[in-house]
Scaffold this motif. Structure first.
Motif, PDB file in Angstrom:
ATOM      1  N   GLY A  82       0.815  -1.210   0.000  1.00  0.00           N
ATOM      2  CA  GLY A  82       0.000   0.000   0.000  1.00  0.00           C
ATOM      3  C   GLY A  82       0.848   1.258   0.000  1.00  0.00           C
ATOM      4  O   GLY A  82       1.931   1.303  -0.592  1.00  0.00           O
ATOM      5  N   ASP A  83       0.345   2.256   0.699  1.00  0.00           N
ATOM      6  CA  ASP A  83       0.967   3.583   0.700  1.00  0.00           C
ATOM      7  C   ASP A  83       2.216   3.662   1.573  1.00  0.00           C
ATOM      8  O   ASP A  83       2.336   2.945   2.575  1.00  0.00           O
ATOM      9  CB  ASP A  83      -0.028   4.624   1.220  1.00  0.00           C
ATOM     10  CG  ASP A  83      -1.178   4.856   0.264  1.00  0.00           C
ATOM     11  OD1 ASP A  83      -1.017   4.603  -0.949  1.00  0.00           O
ATOM     12  OD2 ASP A  83      -2.260   5.280   0.732  1.00  0.00           O
ATOM     13  N   PHE A 102       6.132   1.021   4.512  1.00  0.00           N
ATOM     14  CA  PHE A 102       4.897   0.921   3.741  1.00  0.00           C
ATOM     15  C   PHE A 102       3.866   0.089   4.489  1.00  0.00           C
ATOM     16  O   PHE A 102       4.222  -0.852   5.210  1.00  0.00           O
ATOM     17  CB  PHE A 102       5.148   0.244   2.381  1.00  0.00           C
ATOM     18  CG  PHE A 102       5.872   1.106   1.392  1.00  0.00           C
ATOM     19  CD1 PHE A 102       5.166   1.857   0.465  1.00  0.00           C
ATOM     20  CD2 PHE A 102       7.255   1.166   1.379  1.00  0.00           C
ATOM     21  CE1 PHE A 102       5.834   2.652  -0.460  1.00  0.00           C
ATOM     22  CE2 PHE A 102       7.936   1.949   0.463  1.00  0.00           C
ATOM     23  CZ  PHE A 102       7.212   2.697  -0.454  1.00  0.00           C
ATOM     24  N   GLU A 103       2.610   0.411   4.243  1.00  0.00           N
ATOM     25  CA  GLU A 103       1.524  -0.441   4.732  1.00  0.00           C
ATOM     26  C   GLU A 103       1.431  -1.643   3.796  1.00  0.00           C
ATOM     27  O   GLU A 103       1.554  -1.502   2.583  1.00  0.00           O
ATOM     28  CB  GLU A 103       0.211   0.348   4.700  1.00  0.00           C
ATOM     29  CG  GLU A 103      -0.972  -0.432   5.175  1.00  0.00           C
ATOM     30  CD  GLU A 103      -2.245   0.410   5.169  1.00  0.00           C
ATOM     31  OE1 GLU A 103      -3.177   0.034   5.882  1.00  0.00           O
ATOM     32  OE2 GLU A 103      -2.302   1.433   4.447  1.00  0.00           O
ATOM     33  N   VAL A 104       1.262  -2.813   4.366  1.00  0.00           N
ATOM     34  CA  VAL A 104       1.024  -4.012   3.569  1.00  0.00           C
ATOM     35  C   VAL A 104      -0.480  -4.256   3.629  1.00  0.00           C
ATOM     36  O   VAL A 104      -1.036  -4.509   4.700  1.00  0.00           O
ATOM     37  CB  VAL A 104       1.813  -5.224   4.107  1.00  0.00           C
ATOM     38  CG1 VAL A 104       1.525  -6.461   3.270  1.00  0.00           C
ATOM     39  CG2 VAL A 104       3.310  -4.917   4.118  1.00  0.00           C
ATOM     40  N   LEU A 105      -1.152  -4.128   2.487  1.00  0.00           N
ATOM     41  CA  LEU A 105      -2.606  -4.193   2.448  1.00  0.00           C
ATOM     42  C   LEU A 105      -3.135  -5.616   2.621  1.00  0.00           C
ATOM     43  O   LEU A 105      -4.022  -5.858   3.430  1.00  0.00           O
ATOM     44  CB  LEU A 105      -3.126  -3.618   1.122  1.00  0.00           C
ATOM     45  CG  LEU A 105      -2.765  -2.164   0.840  1.00  0.00           C
ATOM     46  CD1 LEU A 105      -3.227  -1.763  -0.552  1.00  0.00           C
ATOM     47  CD2 LEU A 105      -3.363  -1.247   1.898  1.00  0.00           C
ATOM     48  N   TYR A 106      -2.622  -6.539   1.816  1.00  0.00           N
ATOM     49  CA  TYR A 106      -3.089  -7.920   1.820  1.00  0.00           C
ATOM     50  C   TYR A 106      -1.899  -8.820   1.556  1.00  0.00           C
ATOM     51  O   TYR A 106      -0.911  -8.394   0.977  1.00  0.00           O
ATOM     52  CB  TYR A 106      -4.115  -8.173   0.703  1.00  0.00           C
ATOM     53  CG  TYR A 106      -5.242  -7.187   0.670  1.00  0.00           C
ATOM     54  CD1 TYR A 106      -6.295  -7.272   1.574  1.00  0.00           C
ATOM     55  CD2 TYR A 106      -5.259  -6.154  -0.263  1.00  0.00           C
ATOM     56  CE1 TYR A 106      -7.330  -6.356   1.554  1.00  0.00           C
ATOM     57  CE2 TYR A 106      -6.287  -5.234  -0.299  1.00  0.00           C
ATOM     58  CZ  TYR A 106      -7.323  -5.344   0.619  1.00  0.00           C
ATOM     59  OH  TYR A 106      -8.340  -4.439   0.599  1.00  0.00           O
ATOM     60  N   TRP A 107      -2.031 -10.062   1.935  1.00  0.00           N
ATOM     61  CA  TRP A 107      -1.018 -11.046   1.576  1.00  0.00           C
ATOM     62  C   TRP A 107      -1.660 -12.412   1.445  1.00  0.00           C
ATOM     63  O   TRP A 107      -2.699 -12.690   2.034  1.00  0.00           O
ATOM     64  CB  TRP A 107       0.143 -11.069   2.567  1.00  0.00           C
ATOM     65  CG  TRP A 107      -0.230 -11.396   3.983  1.00  0.00           C
ATOM     66  CD1 TRP A 107      -0.290 -12.634   4.570  1.00  0.00           C
ATOM     67  CD2 TRP A 107      -0.591 -10.465   5.006  1.00  0.00           C
ATOM     68  NE1 TRP A 107      -0.664 -12.532   5.881  1.00  0.00           N
ATOM     69  CE2 TRP A 107      -0.854 -11.203   6.177  1.00  0.00           C
ATOM     70  CE3 TRP A 107      -0.721  -9.076   5.038  1.00  0.00           C
ATOM     71  CZ2 TRP A 107      -1.237 -10.600   7.374  1.00  0.00           C
ATOM     72  CZ3 TRP A 107      -1.106  -8.487   6.229  1.00  0.00           C
ATOM     73  CH2 TRP A 107      -1.361  -9.248   7.375  1.00  0.00           C
ATOM     74  N   LYS A 108      -1.011 -13.225   0.617  1.00  0.00           N
ATOM     75  CA  LYS A 108      -1.473 -14.593   0.389  1.00  0.00           C
ATOM     76  C   LYS A 108      -0.430 -15.515   1.000  1.00  0.00           C
ATOM     77  O   LYS A 108       0.761 -15.393   0.728  1.00  0.00           O
ATOM     78  CB  LYS A 108      -1.613 -14.851  -1.114  1.00  0.00           C
ATOM     79  CG  LYS A 108      -2.260 -16.192  -1.443  1.00  0.00           C
ATOM     80  CD  LYS A 108      -2.774 -16.279  -2.865  1.00  0.00           C
ATOM     81  CE  LYS A 108      -1.662 -16.219  -3.887  1.00  0.00           C
ATOM     82  NZ  LYS A 108      -2.119 -16.522  -5.249  1.00  0.00           N
TER      83      LYS A 108
END
Length: 149
Positions: A82-83, A102-108
């Motif tokens: 993310g941002d 940074f922000e990490v929005l999603y992860w798999k």
């Protein structure tokens, strides 16, 4: 009266060595109000200290691509970055680091310790009681603000 030759002045100026700078990325990963931190391996610099996952930006990479690559290498996950939440610099002797958080929005995938000795999901406030790098400790209030704490 003799005038100074500008080239003579250059010779008199003391030589200063430019420090070496390393650009680094780190990810704020949040789950259920907790953040992910990893304990640095014993055979690395700052052994045993707790840090946000991330690493060095390689030549030709954008910071976001570097962070996604590092999270895959260190945690075995595929992440959507993310941002930019925070940028700071710190010097360890003659080596300077520029850290981009940074922000990490999603992860798999489920993060696992491929690089760190151990991973932990902790309450953000617990950072103050951990052995964290000086680069993070000196900006802890800014990190808390960036995390929304």
């Amino acid at each position: 009266m003799k005038q100074d030759n500008p080239s003579d002045q250059k010779l008199k100026r003391p030589k200063t060595r430019k420090g070496h700078w390393i650009p680094v990325v780190a990810g704020f990963m949040k789950k259920d109000g907790k953040i992910l931190v990893g304990q640095r391996p014993e055979n690395n610099s700052l052994p045993g200290q707790w840090e946000f996952p991330g690493g060095k930006i390689e030549s030709g990479e954008s910071p976001e691509v570097a962070l996604a690559r590092e999270l895959n290498e260190e945690l075995g996950i595929e992440a959507e970055i993310g941002d930019l939440k925070l940028a700071c610099s710190h010097s360890y002797g003659e080596v300077g680091i520029l850290i981009l958080f940074f922000e990490v929005l999603y992860w798999k995938g489920e993060p696992r310790a491929k690089h760190h000795m151990m991973l932990e999901w902790i309450e953000p406030e617990e950072l103050a009681n951990r052995n964290i790098p000086e680069a993070n400790r000196k900006i802890l209030n800014r990190i808390y603000r960036a995390l929304g704490v």
